[in-house]
Design an enzyme around this catalytic site. Structure first.
Site, PDB file in Angstrom:
ATOM      1  N   HIS A 149       0.869  -1.184   0.000  1.00  0.00           N
ATOM      2  CA  HIS A 149       0.000   0.000   0.000  1.00  0.00           C
ATOM      3  C   HIS A 149       0.909   1.238   0.000  1.00  0.00           C
ATOM      4  O   HIS A 149       2.033   1.174   0.496  1.00  0.00           O
ATOM      5  CB  HIS A 149      -0.825  -0.062   1.288  1.00  0.00           C
ATOM      6  CG  HIS A 149      -1.890   0.973   1.437  1.00  0.00           C
ATOM      7  ND1 HIS A 149      -1.625   2.258   1.835  1.00  0.00           N
ATOM      8  CD2 HIS A 149      -3.223   0.911   1.270  1.00  0.00           C
ATOM      9  CE1 HIS A 149      -2.759   2.942   1.916  1.00  0.00           C
ATOM     10  NE2 HIS A 149      -3.748   2.144   1.565  1.00  0.00           N
TER      11      HIS A 149
ATOM     12  N   LYS B 173     -10.338  -0.781  10.325  1.00  0.00           N
ATOM     13  CA  LYS B 173     -10.537  -1.929   9.427  1.00  0.00           C
ATOM     14  C   LYS B 173     -10.905  -3.178  10.227  1.00  0.00           C
ATOM     15  O   LYS B 173     -11.310  -4.185   9.677  1.00  0.00           O
ATOM     16  CB  LYS B 173      -9.264  -2.189   8.610  1.00  0.00           C
ATOM     17  CG  LYS B 173      -8.944  -1.055   7.643  1.00  0.00           C
ATOM     18  CD  LYS B 173      -7.711  -1.361   6.831  1.00  0.00           C
ATOM     19  CE  LYS B 173      -7.112  -0.142   6.182  1.00  0.00           C
ATOM     20  NZ  LYS B 173      -7.863   0.378   5.050  1.00  0.00           N
TER      21      LYS B 173
ATOM     22  N   ASP C  41       3.135  -5.014   7.721  1.00  0.00           N
ATOM     23  CA  ASP C  41       1.928  -4.183   7.642  1.00  0.00           C
ATOM     24  C   ASP C  41       0.728  -5.120   7.786  1.00  0.00           C
ATOM     25  O   ASP C  41       0.394  -5.880   6.876  1.00  0.00           O
ATOM     26  CB  ASP C  41       1.912  -3.462   6.277  1.00  0.00           C
ATOM     27  CG  ASP C  41       0.628  -2.670   6.068  1.00  0.00           C
ATOM     28  OD1 ASP C  41      -0.300  -2.799   6.888  1.00  0.00           O
ATOM     29  OD2 ASP C  41       0.556  -1.938   5.065  1.00  0.00           O
TER      30      ASP C  41
ATOM     31  N   GLN D  49      -4.535  -5.229   6.664  1.00  0.00           N
ATOM     32  CA  GLN D  49      -5.531  -6.191   6.167  1.00  0.00           C
ATOM     33  C   GLN D  49      -5.379  -7.531   6.873  1.00  0.00           C
ATOM     34  O   GLN D  49      -6.370  -8.207   7.160  1.00  0.00           O
ATOM     35  CB  GLN D  49      -5.368  -6.404   4.653  1.00  0.00           C
ATOM     36  CG  GLN D  49      -5.540  -5.161   3.802  1.00  0.00           C
ATOM     37  CD  GLN D  49      -6.949  -4.588   3.844  1.00  0.00           C
ATOM     38  OE1 GLN D  49      -7.924  -5.292   4.125  1.00  0.00           O
ATOM     39  NE2 GLN D  49      -7.063  -3.296   3.604  1.00  0.00           N
TER      40      GLN D  49
ATOM     41  N   CYS E 209      -4.941   2.842  -3.704  1.00  0.00           N
ATOM     42  CA  CYS E 209      -3.746   3.218  -2.928  1.00  0.00           C
ATOM     43  C   CYS E 209      -2.587   2.284  -3.233  1.00  0.00           C
ATOM     44  O   CYS E 209      -1.806   1.915  -2.332  1.00  0.00           O
ATOM     45  CB  CYS E 209      -4.023   3.229  -1.425  1.00  0.00           C
ATOM     46  SG  CYS E 209      -5.147   4.513  -0.931  1.00  0.00           S
TER      47      CYS E 209
HETATM   48  N1  PLP Z   1      -1.690  -0.871   4.552  1.00  0.00           N
HETATM   49  C1  PLP Z   1      -2.648  -1.592   3.974  1.00  0.00           C
HETATM   50  C2  PLP Z   1      -2.347  -2.981   3.484  1.00  0.00           C
HETATM   51  C3  PLP Z   1      -3.928  -1.059   3.825  1.00  0.00           C
HETATM   52  O1  PLP Z   1      -4.893  -1.775   3.240  1.00  0.00           O
HETATM   53  C4  PLP Z   1      -4.178   0.256   4.303  1.00  0.00           C
HETATM   54  C5  PLP Z   1      -5.499   0.869   4.096  1.00  0.00           C
HETATM   55  O2  PLP Z   1      -6.203   0.551   3.164  1.00  0.00           O
HETATM   56  C6  PLP Z   1      -3.146   0.948   4.927  1.00  0.00           C
HETATM   57  C7  PLP Z   1      -1.909   0.364   5.030  1.00  0.00           C
HETATM   58  C8  PLP Z   1      -3.341   2.321   5.479  1.00  0.00           C
HETATM   59  O3  PLP Z   1      -4.230   2.268   6.566  1.00  0.00           O
HETATM   60  P1  PLP Z   1      -4.738   3.613   7.255  1.00  0.00           P
HETATM   61  O4  PLP Z   1      -5.280   4.475   6.155  1.00  0.00           O
HETATM   62  O5  PLP Z   1      -5.793   3.145   8.207  1.00  0.00           O
HETATM   63  O6  PLP Z   1      -3.581   4.242   7.930  1.00  0.00           O
END
Ligand code: PLP
Length: 409
Positions: free
Chosen positions: A124, A227, A201, A204, A365
């Site tokens: 992401h 999430k 990370d 998900q 993203c």
């Molecule tokens: N990493 C992953 C794999 C994501 O799916 C997301 C959000 O869609 C993020 C990071 C960023 O999360 P946040 O916007 O809650 O900081």
């Protein structure tokens, strides 16, 4: 323990009871943000309405109640991800904030000109851009492990990415586009054999997979509350104590200090060293309520339900003419991204929306994955514990209508 009952589960989520455009809402955008069960809504409401006072400061009743709930939430998170110590749980505003914290503080302490940061092609933007900022600041270099055409991370190529200049490997547990589950435990074992620490990370991954940080042996693990059926504006950075102890603070302010003078300021111990300013104690309490809700359903029952939906979605989506899915490798979670021949994703989403079906479209993203698959954008249907086979049928019907209207198939 009562068995997982989808009707009861759906009734727990007030947002799912509404209609949009005169149709029952079919919410298939949980990878972006999940809906919240009533118990989370009530936990937040109660604190806003009655128990609101700043934490770690005053000695009056409300302040003590809020402080206790905040620290209880930290313990709830610790148990949920099986961290060894509560000092290793830092509350942040979310995944993005947590990664920025590590990129800054780890970068300040350990990264020099010419050093290398290894990422994957399935990250992401949140797990790319903070590292690029670090590379710009320090003159370091990014190296990127590719995925193959099925969305599988080419882990067999990992050793060629590690050199004596590699400072950290950053990898997503589950891609928010491909839904493919990366073998993080194996990746971490390999990285550690090359003396490379790993940030996972879990934005998900924590929703659908186990997030046992001791079993994974990750050095850092990050996720967002919103999430995971919790509130927005709250997230977690887990870091092994031995790492967090070595990192300088990311932000300065109240609560992160031991003493302040104009000559010399000293910092609080872990985890407060990384929690400058008034913390989101209401969000933390809401996140704990979400975790308790998940544990009440049991992780195993949620996983089984989602895996059934994933298999069903695979079969049903394959019946739509001209539809191509991305991320067919296994194991896979309930995230489906696809393109449709002759159909712009935004047009498809607009038609689905009129049918009450919420999907995500665009670059998700993940510009680098769009470049990998040579697309301007995709359509993504992401399923959660409250979705049903009937909703997948409705999606497939909707997509067939889209095909007829826009591409004449
Ligand atoms: N990493 C992953 C794999 C994501 O799916 C997301 C959000 O869609 C993020 C990071 C960023 O999360 P946040 O916007 O809650 O900081």
């Amino acid at each position: 323990m009562k068995p997982f009952d989808i009707t009861t589960v759906r009734n727990d989520f007030p947002a799912l009871q509404q209609q949009v455009h005169g149709k029952p809402l079919i919410y298939l955008d949980s990878a972006a943000t999940a809906q919240k069960p009533q118990c989370v809504v009530e936990a937040i409401d109660e604190m806003n309405a009655k128990l609101n006072a700043n934490i770690h400061r005053a000695v009056h009743y409300l302040a003590i109640q809020c402080t206790e709930r905040y620290e209880q939430a930290r313990e709830t998170v610790r148990r949920f991800i099986n961290a060894q110590k509560t000092q290793e749980i830092v509350f942040t505003a979310g995944t993005t904030a947590a990664i920025n914290l590590v990129a800054f503080s780890f970068g300040e302490r350990f990264v020099r000109r010419g050093d290398e940061i290894v990422l994957t092609e399935a990250e992401h933007h949140s797990n790319i851009v903070p590292w690029q900022l670090l590379c710009e600041r320090k003159g370091a270099v990014l190296k990127v492990v590719p995925v193959d055409d099925t969305g599988r991370l080419q882990t067999e190529r990992l050793p060629e990415f590690f050199t004596d200049k590699t400072r950290i490997l950053c990898v997503t547990q589950v891609s928010n586009v491909l839904g493919v589950v990366n073998p993080v435990k194996e990746i971490i074992r390999l990285a550690h054999a090359h003396h490379v620490p790993v940030l996972v990370d879990g934005a998900q991954g924590i929703v659908h997979e186990s997030a046992d940080v001791q079993d994974m042996d990750c050095d850092f693990y990050v996720f967002s509350g919103h999430k995971l059926y919790g509130p927005t504006g709250i997230g977690v950075l887990y870091g092994k104590e031995e790492w967090l102890e070595q990192l300088p603070p990311y932000q300065g302010g109240g609560d992160m200090i031991a003493s302040v003078s104009f000559d010399k300021t000293t910092y609080a111990g872990l985890p407060l060293k990384f929690e400058a300013g008034t913390a989101n104690y209401i969000g933390a309490h809401g996140l704990a309520a979400a975790i308790n809700y998940i544990q009440k359903q049991t992780r195993a029952a949620i996983h089984a339900h989602e895996q059934q939906l994933t298999a069903y979605a695979a079969r049903q989506l394959s019946t739509v003419k001209g539809l191509r899915t991305y991320g067919t490798a296994t194991p896979k979670t309930s995230v489906w991204s696809f393109s449709m021949e002759g159909v712009h994703p935004s047009d498809a989403a607009a038609i689905l929306d009129k049918l009450g079906i919420a999907v995500r479209t665009g670059r998700l993203c993940a510009d680098t994955l769009m470049q990998r698959f040579q697309l301007q954008g995709m359509i993504r249907a992401s399923l959660a514990l409250y979705n049903t086979k009937e909703e997948i049928d409705a999606l497939v019907n909707g997509l067939q209508q889209v095909q007829k209207m826009l591409s004449g198939h």
